[in-house]
Design an enzyme around this catalytic site. Structure first.
Site, PDB file in Angstrom:
ATOM      1  N   ASP A 295     -28.057   1.516 -24.423  1.00 47.67           N
ATOM      2  CA  ASP A 295     -27.085   2.477 -24.928  1.00 47.67           C
ATOM      3  C   ASP A 295     -27.653   3.853 -24.541  1.00 47.67           C
ATOM      4  OD1 ASP A 295     -25.084   3.884 -26.158  1.00 47.67           O
ATOM      5  OD2 ASP A 295     -25.185   2.795 -28.058  1.00 47.67           O
TER       6      ASP A 295
HETATM    7  C1  BGC Z   1     -22.404   4.840 -27.845  1.00 45.49           C
HETATM    8  C2  BGC Z   1     -21.946   3.848 -26.804  1.00 45.49           C
HETATM    9  C3  BGC Z   1     -21.322   4.569 -25.645  1.00 45.49           C
HETATM   10  C4  BGC Z   1     -22.359   5.555 -25.084  1.00 45.49           C
HETATM   11  C5  BGC Z   1     -21.835   6.368 -23.913  1.00 45.49           C
HETATM   12  C6  BGC Z   1     -23.295   5.910 -27.260  1.00 45.49           C
HETATM   13  O1  BGC Z   1     -23.573   6.918 -28.182  1.00 45.49           O
HETATM   14  O2  BGC Z   1     -23.105   4.171 -28.864  1.00 45.49           O
HETATM   15  O3  BGC Z   1     -21.040   2.947 -27.363  1.00 45.49           O
HETATM   16  O4  BGC Z   1     -20.910   3.663 -24.674  1.00 45.49           O
HETATM   17  O5  BGC Z   1     -22.708   6.481 -26.115  1.00 45.49           O
HETATM   18  O6  BGC Z   1     -20.873   7.277 -24.325  1.00 45.49           O
END
Ligand code: BGC
Length: 755
Positions: free
Chosen positions: A224
């Site tokens: 993530d």
């Molecule tokens: C979120 C993800 C997301 C990523 C990119 C993170 O903060 O938890 O679900 O895909 O950001 O935006």
């Protein structure tokens, strides 16, 4: 290929180039590819990038969020949506679409519940697999997230999800397992949190032993955004790609680890191979049909809505005399805040969809109306990625509006828009309630289709709606000020708890009404094949969701009294009957006891219209074989009151060490928010962060604004190492600051000067 690349080049290829891109590499013959959110619509930020959905993205179809589509219980529909999402990504030159999220709705107040399908892992896994099959069929890669045990937003970057293995396997991994085995996503995204003390990014048990060796996943694991903990451990664990890119995070340390023989170069080669393979999958852009996608979004919203109450007032056949109330009729709440927040292609409110229906600003209009439809629910400030809700209450002004209208007019209908269960103490005062979740850009059209009888509601709840938050087992120890997540309740999540403990709820898991009625008959249980007949006994066509639960025998193991094991959604014309059948696998009877094992005995086979509404009941005798049941504290059998910390430690079979924060022992894992009460330096830093974030909000430190709260959580609650990855500050500055926070000012200054 990898033999022609330098070690440095290989390590760097396993980190993105920028916020949304991977690196190109001439030796490997790959271009840079773009990765974008998200689960219910494409969020391609062509200009300024952020992970919180704040900066504008290109227009894209906003499909209903998972809180809605979870209630469709419709795998075909999810595949259609996935296909449309994949087509839009491909048309925009985006190679990887970050979604779906299959995390479990452990507690109704999780801020991100709107992005997740269900409290039940079987339902969540089946729908996620269907979504993934759709996306992947278009040549776009999907990314199943957030792996794993990521069910709270509070301290989401650093909290530790502590649970016993049985709970992990039966509840928190099963959805991922189904989605991986039946959906075959190209990528999996590891979560921010730790699992039993080990960061998901560094977790070999999760990322290799379970995901790849047990489930056969052969794609790429990415982090993530900012979830990478230790690049060396992560390579060993099977975590391939570090996102976002651009920080050269732990490059030197990783090279040294290879030189010392502590990390095998072949571990890096393996990840490099996966990055190359993913980049090579990218297909050339093909335009797509946005009008068709709007129609699909409308159908999806209608098929996902749940009719919670109806005394016959719906559908409304004559629109004259109907009045719409509530701001949401004009300015719908149709998607949640955060990384999944997109720029809708065409947004239609209920007022747009029914321009001939009167909209009243003032409730004084209620008395003269024939039927009042109140649009209410949770507003943006209540529900967002980045923080959890304080409780399950609706905004007071929303409740006041419903009550005021209902007091004036007995023919009141409520359309509820929210991404998670809310308390509805007003439910008895109105004649009908239609829950639409966060229904996407076409929600207005879909709501009018349902209100005025052009469509028949056919959704059922994918999560339990307790009468009040206090009834939720986790209330009292879930998140809300508690950094680490202690999964004391074990497998008793949602209906597994309410049913087993006999706690009444307002609307149960699997519940939903229709404008027609269905009759269930002719149950046959033949070996592992179960079948029955469902007949539409009403006067309009409709769809029924038949749910199959097993009722395990009582024995040495504690077990929920009922567990969903399959479902079918069937379309029936008035008077029509169809036979539906189910094949039960061994797994349907199994529990986790250091492996999947089946306790022998007589299992109830229930065909039900909801978790509480059993229509047909049969039995299957299963010969079983299990090793001895572990000694388990009484609470897990008796379910009296709430589980205590001591019950939980006894279930785990170990003590949970207290980890008080101590100056002198801070590490890169700690956050500015945590350290600020122990260090002046971090206090100043926190204020500086607040000031910087506030600049983006006209200088206002506005904690009532969900975007401000989310930004603050991301900036001040991210670990120092995540700040390195995000490039928030130079590595040497962060190293120096940490030393100062630990009480070593001179060393800190030296580190900062040394660069
Ligand atoms: C979120 C993800 C997301 C990523 C990119 C993170 O903060 O938890 O679900 O895909 O950001 O935006």
């Amino acid at each position: 290929m990898t033999s022609e690349m330098t070690l440095r080049e290989k390590i760097l290829l396993c980190e993105g180039e920028s916020f949304w891109h991977t690196k190109a590499n001439d030796t490997a013959g790959i271009d840079s590819i773009m990765l974008c959110d998200g689960p219910h619509g494409l969020r391609k930020q062509a200009a300024a990038a952020d992970m919180l959905g704040i900066n504008e993205s290109v227009p894209a179809t906003c499909f209903p969020t998972a809180a809605a589509t979870g209630c469709s219980w419709d795998e075909e529909l999810l595949t259609e949506i996935g296909t449309a999402l994949g087509e839009e990504a491909r048309a925009e030159g985006v190679a990887v679409l970050l979604g779906p999220g299959v995390n479990i709705k452990r507690d109704p107040t999780c801020g991100r519940n709107f992005e997740y399908f269900s409290e039940d892992p079987y339902l969540a896994g089946k729908l996620a697999a269907a979504h993934i099959r759709g996306v992947e069929s278009t040549g776009t890669a999907s990314s199943l997230k957030h792996f794993a045990a990521n069910s709270q937003e509070y301290k989401r970057f650093s909290s530790d999800s502590v649970m016993d293995e049985r709970t992990l396997r039966e509840i928190y991994l099963t959805g991922f397992e189904i989605a991986v085995k039946e959906g075959s996503p190209s990528t999996v995204m590891c979560a921010y949190n730790k699992l039993n003390g080990v960061h998901c990014s560094d977790n070999k048990m999760l990322l290799t032993d379970i995901l790849r060796s047990e489930w056969g996943f052969d794609g790429l694991v990415m982090t993530d955004w900012g979830a990478m903990s230790d690049r060396i451990a992560a390579f060993k664990a099977g975590c391939d790609l570090n996102m976002p890119g651009g920080s050269d995070y732990m490059l030197r340390e990783t090279m040294e680890a290879v030189e010392r023989g502590e990390l095998l170069e072949s571990d890096i080669d393996r990840s490099v191979g996966r990055v190359i393979a993913l980049a090579k999958k990218k297909q050339a852009p093909v335009p797509c049909d946005m009008e068709a996608h709007y129609a699909l979004a409308r159908k999806a919203a209608a098929e996902s809505a749940v009719l919670l109450k109806n005394d016959g007032i719906l559908p409304v056949s004559d629109k004259s005399g109907v009045v719409f109330f509530g701001k949401m009729a004009k300015e719908p709440r149709y998607q949640g805040a955060g990384s999944s927040h997109i720029n809708p292609y065409r947004l239609i409110s209920a007022c747009d969809a029914a321009p001939d229906v009167k909209y009243a600003e003032d409730v004084s209009e209620a008395r003269s109306a024939k039927i009042c439809v109140v649009f209410a629910g949770l507003t943006d400030e209540y529900e967002s990625e980045g923080f959890d809700r304080d409780n399950m209450k609706m905004p007071p002004e929303q409740v006041a509006l419903i009550e005021a209208v209902a007091a004036e007019n007995t023919n009141t209908v409520v359309v509820l828009s929210c991404g998670s269960a809310v308390e509805c103490p007003w439910a008895d005062k109105v004649r009908a309630i239609l829950f639409v979740g966060l229904p996407g850009e076409a929600g207005g059209d879909a709501i009018c289709d349902l209100l005025f009888g052009r469509a028949n509601p056919c959704g059922k709840l994918a999560e339990s709606w307790p009468l009040s938050y206090e009834d939720a087992l986790t209330s009292g120890y879930y998140a809300h000020g508690k950094k680490d997540a202690h999964y004391r309740e074990g497998v008793y999540v949602g209906y597994r708890y309410y049913m087993s403990a006999g706690v009444p709820v307002r609307w149960e898991f699997g519940y939903g009404l229709s404008f027609t009625s269905f009759e269930y008959s002719d149950l046959k249980v033949d070996g592992k094949t179960v079948s029955c007949t469902i007949k539409n006994t009403g006067s309009v066509a409709g769809k029924e969701i038949a749910e199959l639960y097993i009722e395990p025998p009582r024995g040495d193991f504690y077990r929920p009294t009922r567990e969903l094991r399959d479902f079918r959604k069937v379309y029936l014309e008035p008077g029509e009957a169809k036979i539906i059948s189910f094949e039960l696998s061994d797994r349907a009877f199994a529990l986790w006891n250091d492996g999947w094992q089946i306790p022998g005995g007589e299992y109830g086979i229930l065909i039900a219209a909801s978790s509480e509404d059993v229509r047909l009941r049969g039995t299957i005798i299963r010969p079983g074989s299990t090793s001895a049941a572990p000694k388990t504290p009484d609470w897990y059998f008796a379910l009296k009151g709430k589980p205590t910390h001591a019950d939980f430690e006894a279930l785990l079979g170990r003590k949970i060490p207290e980890k008080p924060l101590k100056k002198g022992e801070f590490t890169m894992e700690n956050t500015v928010a945590e350290m600020r009460n122990h260090s002046l330096m971090m206090k100043i830093m926190y204020s500086a962060v607040e000031g910087t974030v506030a600049k983006g909000f006209g200088g206002k430190k506005d904690y009532s604004n969900p975007e401000f709260r989310m930004m603050m959580a991301s900036a001040a609650d991210a670990s120092m190492s995540a700040m390195k990855i995000n490039g928030a500050m130079k590595n040497y500055v962060l190293d120096g600051m940490l030393a100062i926070a630990n009480g070593h000012p001179l060393r800190g200054i030296r580190l900062m000067l040394k660069k």
